[in-house]
Design a protein around this motif. Structure first.
Motif, short mmCIF file in Angstrom:
data_model
loop_
_atom_site.label_atom_id
_atom_site.label_comp_id
_atom_site.label_asym_id
_atom_site.label_seq_id
_atom_site.Cartn_x
_atom_site.Cartn_y
_atom_site.Cartn_z
N GLY A 54 0.81 -1.21 0.00
CA GLY A 54 0.00 0.00 0.00
C GLY A 54 0.84 1.26 0.00
N PHE A 55 0.17 2.34 0.33
CA PHE A 55 0.77 3.66 0.20
C PHE A 55 0.62 4.45 1.50
CE2 PHE A 55 -0.53 2.23 -3.95
CZ PHE A 55 0.61 2.47 -4.71
N TYR A 56 1.64 5.24 1.75
CA TYR A 56 1.58 6.29 2.77
C TYR A 56 1.80 7.60 2.02
CZ TYR A 56 1.76 3.11 6.75
OH TYR A 56 1.46 2.15 7.69
N LEU A 57 1.04 8.63 2.38
CA LEU A 57 1.11 9.91 1.69
C LEU A 57 1.57 11.00 2.65
CD1 LEU A 57 -2.25 9.59 -0.26
CD2 LEU A 57 0.07 9.15 -1.10
N MET A 58 2.38 11.91 2.14
CA MET A 58 2.86 13.02 2.95
C MET A 58 1.69 13.98 3.24
SD MET A 58 6.02 12.62 3.77
CE MET A 58 6.29 14.25 4.45
N GLU A 59 1.56 14.32 4.52
CA GLU A 59 0.54 15.27 4.95
C GLU A 59 1.07 15.98 6.19
OE1 GLU A 59 -3.66 14.64 7.03
OE2 GLU A 59 -3.67 13.97 4.95
N ASN A 60 1.20 17.29 6.10
CA ASN A 60 1.68 18.09 7.22
C ASN A 60 2.99 17.57 7.79
OD1 ASN A 60 -0.62 19.80 7.05
ND2 ASN A 60 -1.80 18.34 8.26
N GLY A 61 3.92 17.21 6.90
CA GLY A 61 5.25 16.83 7.32
C GLY A 61 5.42 15.42 7.85
N GLU A 62 4.40 14.58 7.71
CA GLU A 62 4.52 13.18 8.13
C GLU A 62 3.79 12.29 7.13
OE1 GLU A 62 2.69 12.46 11.97
OE2 GLU A 62 0.83 13.41 11.36
N LEU A 63 4.10 10.99 7.20
CA LEU A 63 3.41 10.03 6.34
C LEU A 63 2.11 9.59 7.00
CD1 LEU A 63 6.49 7.85 5.34
CD2 LEU A 63 5.09 9.20 3.77
N ILE A 77 3.49 7.89 10.32
CA ILE A 77 4.92 7.58 10.45
C ILE A 77 5.70 8.88 10.27
CG2 ILE A 77 6.87 6.31 9.49
CD1 ILE A 77 4.88 4.19 8.51
N GLN A 78 6.57 9.18 11.20
CA GLN A 78 7.39 10.38 11.12
C GLN A 78 8.49 10.20 10.08
OE1 GLN A 78 8.96 11.15 15.01
NE2 GLN A 78 6.98 11.73 15.87
N VAL A 79 8.79 11.28 9.36
CA VAL A 79 9.89 11.27 8.41
C VAL A 79 11.17 10.94 9.17
CG1 VAL A 79 11.27 12.70 6.84
CG2 VAL A 79 8.77 12.85 6.81
N GLY A 80 11.96 10.02 8.62
CA GLY A 80 13.20 9.61 9.25
C GLY A 80 13.05 8.42 10.18
N LYS A 81 11.81 8.00 10.45
CA LYS A 81 11.56 6.87 11.36
C LYS A 81 11.15 5.64 10.55
CE LYS A 81 11.93 9.39 15.11
NZ LYS A 81 13.07 9.29 15.99
N GLY A 82 11.68 4.49 10.94
CA GLY A 82 11.32 3.24 10.29
C GLY A 82 11.79 3.21 8.84
N VAL A 83 11.42 2.17 8.13
CA VAL A 83 11.84 2.01 6.74
C VAL A 83 11.15 3.06 5.86
CG1 VAL A 83 12.01 0.40 4.80
CG2 VAL A 83 12.23 -0.47 7.14
N CYS A 84 9.86 3.27 6.07
CA CYS A 84 9.13 4.25 5.25
C CYS A 84 9.66 5.67 5.45
CB CYS A 84 7.64 4.21 5.56
SG CYS A 84 6.81 2.73 4.97
N GLY A 85 9.81 6.07 6.69
CA GLY A 85 10.31 7.41 6.99
C GLY A 85 11.73 7.63 6.50
N THR A 86 12.55 6.57 6.53
CA THR A 86 13.92 6.66 6.03
C THR A 86 13.93 6.82 4.51
OG1 THR A 86 14.74 5.35 7.88
CG2 THR A 86 16.16 5.49 5.95
#
Length: 159
Positions: A54-63, A77-86
């Motif tokens: 599936g998909f995570y979309l950027m919204e207000n600085g987070e996924l 998911i916060q940017v920089g956190k986990g595989v998606c954020g990384t």
């Protein structure tokens, strides 16, 4: 209308066919949710030995969780956190053979063992990620990465 195809030939040939199917499936549709929903359903039908796509979309600085196929998932998911954020912070595909060895891995589904995350970059900006999990270690290959990056390029034309 979409019809299931026999995926034959090399893995690259199979991904090429998948890309053509995606392009035809999304032709003329401009709704982002509809297009991401059909893209995740198409991948779920095409890929074997996965437990989430599936998909995570950027919204207000987070996924934020978008359309997907699989069990309920982490919503933010916060940017920089986990595989998606990384993948977002580095603007590159993350192919992880063993998620338990990935520092800061976020375990939404305890059954997941490997993961691939492809950032969706439009006009130089990451707008989201394609995230795929598998219950098998080392499920994803360089061929998968190339094929899924091409899939994302086609998808981005329709978003």
């Amino acid at each position: 209308m979409f019809t299931q195809t026999d995926y034959s030939g090399t893995r690259a040939d199979q991904y090429a066919m998948l890309g053509k199917q995606l392009d035809a499936l999304l032709e003329g549709e401009t709704n982002t949710v509809a297009n991401l929903s059909n893209a995740s359903a198409l991948l779920n039908q095409f890929l074997e030995r996965i437990n989430w796509v599936g998909f995570y979309l950027m919204e207000n600085g987070e996924l934020v969780l978008g359309p997907f196929q699989g069990l309920p998932a982490c919503v933010r998911i916060q940017v920089g956190k986990g595989v998606c954020g990384t993948a977002v912070s580095e603007k590159k595909t993350m192919l992880v053979e063993d998620v338990h060895a990935f520092p800061g891995h976020i375990a939404c589904d305890a059954a997941s063992r490997s993961e691939i995350v492809v950032p969706l970059v439009k006009d130089g900006t990451v707008i989201g990620v394609l995230d795929i999990d598998s219950p098998e270690l080392s499920r994803f290959t360089a061929d998968d990465q190339a094929g899924l990056e091409h899939f994302a390029e086609i998808l981005l034309k329709h978003l």
